[in-house]
Design an enzyme around this catalytic site. Structure first.
Site, PDB file in Angstrom:
ATOM      1  N   GLU A  73       0.830  -1.204   0.000  1.00  0.00           N
ATOM      2  CA  GLU A  73       0.000   0.000   0.000  1.00  0.00           C
ATOM      3  C   GLU A  73       0.865   1.255   0.000  1.00  0.00           C
ATOM      4  O   GLU A  73       0.583   2.218  -0.725  1.00  0.00           O
ATOM      5  CB  GLU A  73      -0.909   0.051   1.245  1.00  0.00           C
ATOM      6  N   CYS A  99      -2.116  -2.591   7.662  1.00  0.00           N
ATOM      7  CA  CYS A  99      -1.705  -2.362   9.043  1.00  0.00           C
ATOM      8  C   CYS A  99      -2.057  -0.918   9.409  1.00  0.00           C
ATOM      9  O   CYS A  99      -2.479  -0.130   8.563  1.00  0.00           O
ATOM     10  CB  CYS A  99      -0.199  -2.611   9.198  1.00  0.00           C
ATOM     11  N   CYS A 102      -0.093   1.785   7.313  1.00  0.00           N
ATOM     12  CA  CYS A 102      -0.625   1.949   5.959  1.00  0.00           C
ATOM     13  C   CYS A 102      -2.010   2.592   6.002  1.00  0.00           C
ATOM     14  O   CYS A 102      -2.362   3.374   5.114  1.00  0.00           O
ATOM     15  CB  CYS A 102      -0.666   0.616   5.232  1.00  0.00           C
TER      16      CYS A 102
END
Length: 153
Positions: A73, A99, A102
Site C-alpha cells: 500500500e 496495518c 498503511c
C-alpha cells in the site's frame, strides 16, 4: 441456488486477482502482497511489498523481515505522489488487510474504499480506516462464488 454476485463484487474480485498477480513481483519470501489503486475503473497506481529503490531485493534476514521493507500500500501511494494522478475518492485493492501505518497513509491519500482479500493478524488498521469513514470490504476470492457468464436471453 448459488448467490449471484453484483457487478461491483465481480469487478472487486477481478481487481483482487490482479493484485494477487502483482504481488508475484515481490522478492519477499514470508509474504507477497500486492496493491492496486483504482479510480473511475482505471488503475492509477500499483505496488507490492519490497525494499526501497536502490536497495538489494532481499526482504528478510534470518527469517525476519527487515525494518525498512515497504508495504504494498505504501509503495502504491508513494508512486502516486510521483505521478500526475490524484487518489481522492479512489479504491485500494490489496491482498492483505492494511496495518495501522498503511491505514494512516490511506486516510491521508483520500482513498475512500479499501477491498482486501486476507485478514492480517491485527485489526487496528481496519478499525482506524472505518473510524475515518473509509468503506472497508473483506472479499476473499477463494470464498466467493465463482463468477458465471451472464445468462443469455
Amino acid at each position: 441456488m448459488e448467490e449471484q454476485l453484483s457487478k461491483q463484487e465481480k469487478l472487486d474480485l477481478r481487481y483482487l486477482r490482479m493484485a494477487r498477480i502483482w504481488a508475484e513481483n515481490s522478492y519477499c519470501k514470508r509474504r507477497q502482497v500486492g496493491a492496486l489503486v483504482v479510480k473511475d475503473k482505471m488503475i492509477i497506481s500499483d505496488g507490492y511489498n519490497g525494499t526501497p529503490s536502490g536497495f538489494e531485493n532481499v526482504c528478510e534476514e534470518d527469517g525476519v523481515t527487515k525494518p525498512y521493507v515497504l508495504h504494498a500500500e505504501a509503495n502504491a501511494i508513494t508512486k502516486l505522489a510521483r505521478s500526475s494522478n490524484n487518489s481522492d475518492g479512489s479504491t485500494l485493492y490489496v491482498t492483505a488487510s492494511p496495518c495501522i501505518e498503511c491505514a494512516k497513509l490511506i486516510i491521508q491519500a483520500g482513498i475512500k474504499r479499501v477491498v482486501y482479500a486476507e485478514k492480517y493478524r491485527l485489526n487496528d488498521g481496519i478499525e482506524l480506516m472505518e473510524r475515518a469513514g473509509i468503506k472497508v470490504v473483506y472479499l476473499n476470492p477463494d470464498d466467493a462464488s465463482q463468477e458465471e457468464a451472464e445468462p443469455r436471453t
